[in-house]
Design an enzyme around this catalytic site. Sequence first.
Site, PDB file in Angstrom:
ATOM      1  N   SER A 122     -10.459  -0.005   6.739  1.00 20.30           N
ATOM      2  CA  SER A 122      -9.873   0.016   5.283  1.00 20.30           C
ATOM      3  C   SER A 122      -9.170  -1.447   4.777  1.00 20.30           C
ATOM      4  O   SER A 122      -8.610  -1.429   3.785  1.00 20.30           O
ATOM      5  CB  SER A 122      -8.803   0.998   5.204  1.00 20.30           C
ATOM      6  OG  SER A 122      -9.476   2.232   4.883  1.00 20.30           O
ATOM      7  N   LYS A 155       0.996  -1.287  -0.112  1.00 20.73           N
ATOM      8  CA  LYS A 155      -0.011  -0.020   0.111  1.00 20.73           C
ATOM      9  C   LYS A 155       0.905   1.065   0.096  1.00 20.73           C
ATOM     10  O   LYS A 155       1.983   1.361   0.554  1.00 20.73           O
ATOM     11  CB  LYS A 155      -1.011  -0.121   1.118  1.00 20.73           C
ATOM     12  CG  LYS A 155      -2.047   1.030   1.283  1.00 20.73           C
ATOM     13  CD  LYS A 155      -2.721   0.903   2.565  1.00 20.73           C
ATOM     14  CE  LYS A 155      -3.917   2.136   2.442  1.00 20.73           C
ATOM     15  NZ  LYS A 155      -4.772   2.024   3.681  1.00 20.73           N
ATOM     16  N   SER A 170      -9.950   2.293   2.371  1.00 17.19           N
ATOM     17  CA  SER A 170      -8.938   3.090   1.440  1.00 17.19           C
ATOM     18  C   SER A 170      -8.026   2.162   0.962  1.00 17.19           C
ATOM     19  O   SER A 170      -7.366   2.463  -0.211  1.00 17.19           O
ATOM     20  CB  SER A 170      -8.474   3.995   2.254  1.00 17.19           C
ATOM     21  OG  SER A 170      -7.346   3.294   3.474  1.00 17.19           O
TER      22      SER A 170
HETATM   23  N1  GLN Z   1     -13.422   4.560   5.504  1.00 15.94           N
HETATM   24  C1  GLN Z   1     -13.116   4.991   6.783  1.00 15.94           C
HETATM   25  C2  GLN Z   1     -12.535   6.557   6.748  1.00 15.94           C
HETATM   26  O1  GLN Z   1     -12.853   6.799   5.565  1.00 15.94           O
HETATM   27  C3  GLN Z   1     -11.883   3.988   7.238  1.00 15.94           C
HETATM   28  C4  GLN Z   1     -10.563   4.376   6.587  1.00 15.94           C
HETATM   29  C5  GLN Z   1      -9.581   3.632   7.065  1.00 15.94           C
HETATM   30  O2  GLN Z   1      -9.547   2.528   7.733  1.00 15.94           O
HETATM   31  N2  GLN Z   1      -8.135   4.023   6.776  1.00 15.94           N
HETATM   32  O3  GLN Z   1     -11.853   6.992   7.529  1.00 15.94           O
END
Ligand code: GLN
Length: 489
Positions: free
Chosen positions: A183, A78, A159
């Site tokens: 995410s 990532k 994400s």
């Molecule tokens: N969708 C969540 C957010 O936008 C989680 C994102 C994540 O886990 N990095 O914060």
Amino acid sequence: MSSISDLTLDQTRRKLLSKELSAKDVTDHYLSRMEVYKSLNAYITETPDLAQKQAAESDARLANGTARPLEGIPIGMKDLFCTEGIRTTAGSKILGNFVPHYESTVSRKLRDAGTIMLGKTNLDEFAMGSSNTTSAYGNTISPWRRKNGGNEELVPGGSSGGSSAAVSAKLCLGATGTDTGGSIRQPASFCGIVGIKPTYGRCSRWGIIAYASSLDQAGVFAETVKDTALLLEACSGFDPRDSTSANLPVPDFSAALTGDVRGLRIGIPKEYRVDNMPEEIEKLWQQGIDWLKSAGAEIVEVSLPHTKYALPTYYIIAPAEASSNLARYDGVRYGVRQDKPALIDMYEATRAAGFGDEVKRRIMIGTYVLSAGYYDAYYIKAQQVRRLIRQDFINAFEKCDALLTPATPSAAFAIGENEDDPVKMYLNDVFTVSLNLAGLPGMSVPAGLDSQGLPLGLQIIGKAWDEETIFKVGGVLENAANFKAKPFQ
Ligand code: GLN
């Protein structure tokens, strides 16, 4: 002979050790698939030269008997993990020219375990999102399509959507992710693969670009539960450079895959039966309960009474921490600078040009809830509720050894859907954020398909430091579900 990309990570590892395959064959195969499926936009930066160099080293080690645990296994990283000498963007324009001179602990551990890095995978900007559409480098496209969807392009989740799409499309054998509010688990569920977020403190956060430090945790994606166990084992462990990293031994996660859940108590939190939950998800959840029951587990109903406050709590704490963490992107310490004669103008122009809309929205929310006068009403209150949410889990785990819930409230949605309403997008995290607030480990296992032929995952939640039970339950669910669906079909 079946194709190299028909093999799981563990099968590939065995064939490398028995010399039926070389690391060069495997790496070249994955690099050529990355070319073929470039339009998925799963990688922001591809690193073929590095991969080939690492493959040559792996082949030398496989030949001379010094193979490391994951020797020759190609993975995606990532693009939130700093990688020495390789551009690391966090999916943001503001880090478009950032080449770290250090390696994150997780990526270093994976490299030292013998993996081969194929490239840096796409993500929502600074890991803020559930769809990968906030990336400044274009969204990743899921390799899955609805059966009757007119070939509409779907999100891979977010994400860590580049990682989940890459694993699902077999553009790597495994990948890293980070999970602040879901995410890893949500994109794993959307793409029909396994994703695990370990206990907060299990993997070092050193060298991971921070979003919300008290919630961020690294983890992994792969096709099978066993494969994720092998990867997680390699990247976990104490790191003196991260003060929140736990000084605990790393268990042999793959040894936990005994296939035996007899006598285990599986809790079903009644508050997760949310309104408007699609019937298919409700049914799949029941199916999961039945599978575990027939494997000999005991099913108990538990209550997590503060569940309904988890999303609002998360969307105060995460932006608050983000607004502080992202202060460093000012064109001086970090970030592509927009030159202006006055310092303040330079800061403003740099941040205005460098950040996307979602990041700006979070910085504004975060700054607001931390500001004098609102701090007590929002931030302190959210921290108090966070404690109550954690206590809910502590109480529930007196009655059970693990919890089973759906991973997401829907299957993958189309690119562009949910974009008009941020709150609707935030609802994606309804089953995942509580764990991050409580610091607990969780895994999403592909368990079935919806009527459109899209994957749906079930989530297993464990006690702190008890990923082993998650792997055990995950293995049993995986066997029972026998999920064989693949994208592109
Ligand atoms: N969708 C969540 C957010 O936008 C989680 C994102 C994540 O886990 N990095 O914060």
